[in-house]
Scaffold this motif. Sequence first.
Motif, short mmCIF file in Angstrom:
data_model
loop_
_atom_site.label_atom_id
_atom_site.label_comp_id
_atom_site.label_asym_id
_atom_site.label_seq_id
_atom_site.Cartn_x
_atom_site.Cartn_y
_atom_site.Cartn_z
N ASN A 7 39.34 26.99 8.77
CA ASN A 7 39.67 28.17 9.74
C ASN A 7 38.89 29.11 9.60
OD1 ASN A 7 41.48 26.47 11.36
ND2 ASN A 7 43.26 26.82 9.83
N ARG A 11 36.17 31.06 12.04
CA ARG A 11 36.28 32.27 12.54
C ARG A 11 34.88 32.95 12.33
NH1 ARG A 11 40.34 35.93 13.62
NH2 ARG A 11 39.83 38.11 13.01
N ASN A 304 45.65 25.12 24.80
CA ASN A 304 45.03 25.31 23.33
C ASN A 304 45.93 26.52 22.94
OD1 ASN A 304 42.83 23.23 22.67
ND2 ASN A 304 42.41 23.83 24.65
N ALA A 305 46.63 27.09 23.74
CA ALA A 305 47.36 28.23 23.18
C ALA A 305 48.57 27.69 21.98
CB ALA A 305 48.44 28.86 23.97
N GLN A 306 48.71 28.71 21.09
CA GLN A 306 49.36 28.07 19.90
C GLN A 306 50.87 28.32 19.86
OE1 GLN A 306 47.47 30.89 16.83
NE2 GLN A 306 46.41 28.97 15.86
N ARG A 367 43.73 33.58 24.09
CA ARG A 367 42.74 32.90 23.41
C ARG A 367 42.07 33.13 22.10
NH1 ARG A 367 40.24 27.94 22.58
NH2 ARG A 367 38.08 28.24 22.26
N THR A 368 42.05 34.36 22.02
CA THR A 368 41.18 34.93 20.66
C THR A 368 42.17 35.26 19.74
OG1 THR A 368 41.25 37.28 21.95
CG2 THR A 368 39.40 35.72 22.21
N HIS A 369 43.64 35.74 20.02
CA HIS A 369 44.27 36.09 18.81
C HIS A 369 44.86 34.92 18.12
CE1 HIS A 369 43.91 39.96 20.58
NE2 HIS A 369 44.09 40.69 19.49
N ARG A 370 44.16 34.16 17.43
CA ARG A 370 44.71 32.84 16.97
C ARG A 370 45.06 33.08 15.53
NH1 ARG A 370 44.13 28.74 20.30
NH2 ARG A 370 44.32 27.17 18.85
N LYS A 371 46.15 32.64 15.02
CA LYS A 371 46.59 32.85 13.68
C LYS A 371 45.86 31.70 12.87
CE LYS A 371 51.25 34.13 15.51
NZ LYS A 371 52.39 33.92 15.32
#
Length: 375
Positions: A7, A11, A304-306, A367-371
């Motif tokens: 991951n 990133r 694809n949202a978490q 989309r971009t603030h993915r943990k």
Amino acid sequence: MSELADNVATRRTTPVLQRILHLDVQLVTALLLLSIAGLAILYSATDRSMEAVQSQLIRMAIAFATMVVVAQIPPDTLRRWTPWVYLGGLGMLGLVLLIGTIGQGAQRWLDLGIVRFQPSELMKLAIPMAIAWYLSMRPLPPSLLNVLVATVAIGVPTGLIILQPDLGTALLVGASGFFVLFLAGMRWRIMIAALLAIVALIPVFWLFVMRDYQKQRVLTLFNPERDPLGAGYHIIQSTIAIGSGGVFGKGWLNGTQSHLEFLPERNTDFIFAVFAEEFGLIGVLHLLALYLFIIGRGLYIAVNAQDTYGRLLAGSLTLTFFVYVFVNVGMVSGLMPVVGLPLPMVSYGGTSMVTLMAAFGMLMSIRTHRKLWAS
């Protein structure tokens, strides 16, 4: 640990635009292309008015700036703000009916001295946020009770917007909430029962809610020739413009229906007819393909949202954008009644554009603030 390392590596290879500004590169590129096309056709529709183009450029700059700002807000923060955004929007809709500014026969605006705006635009974002927030905390598919609660939450602001009256915005607000219920897996028997109830209420809506000019628009849809110089004039001239474009169009700046002023509202609601006349079927297909790419990208982000909140919100905002395009194109083509919805990023105007770009900012945030999940 290997999953965490993968991951982190992913990133590092993420584009700078996405990693630092939290913008989705593909979506931003498509929106910029759409904006350029909008400016080009606006220049033609306004008889080469650079003043109109410059004014639209300022509006676009504000809209894109809004998108960038909203994209910086993490989805968790959006979720915490949701109840207050919804209640604030609902309160402002109530104020509109009490002290709102009247313009063009409708009471839709709040004038705060410094700024004059339509609270109904805020509800295009607040409704899907609120329904996604409510359902994300409950088991899915939603139970009948949860569907009823969500329906009330959708129906109250939608009803207040209808009273202004503003059927076009009410349609979008109601649809945005329904899309969340649909994406949450609302059972088919509940959906069918709701549709039957809506059909049963149509006569009541026609007799006691709709204004005379709104009824006239519906009747004109089925027979625009009954009043060719009055109620049917818009649709007749619009379909003539679209048909006269043929396959390849008459060429940029060479449209006759718009430049000879046969086509009304040619730089706002009916700008699609100007585009079709000048660029023909080939140009229309390219424009629709661009819209479809944006819609497809939005749905990809939703899938694809978490978390559930992100999936429901992103999916609803994307499908609401689809309704914008579908209704405007259908309206201009004579397939739907005239309801006054602009063509996104193409029609002249700023309020709806800012709302749309704020919605895209939310999509990009999701989309971009993915943990980074540890294994």
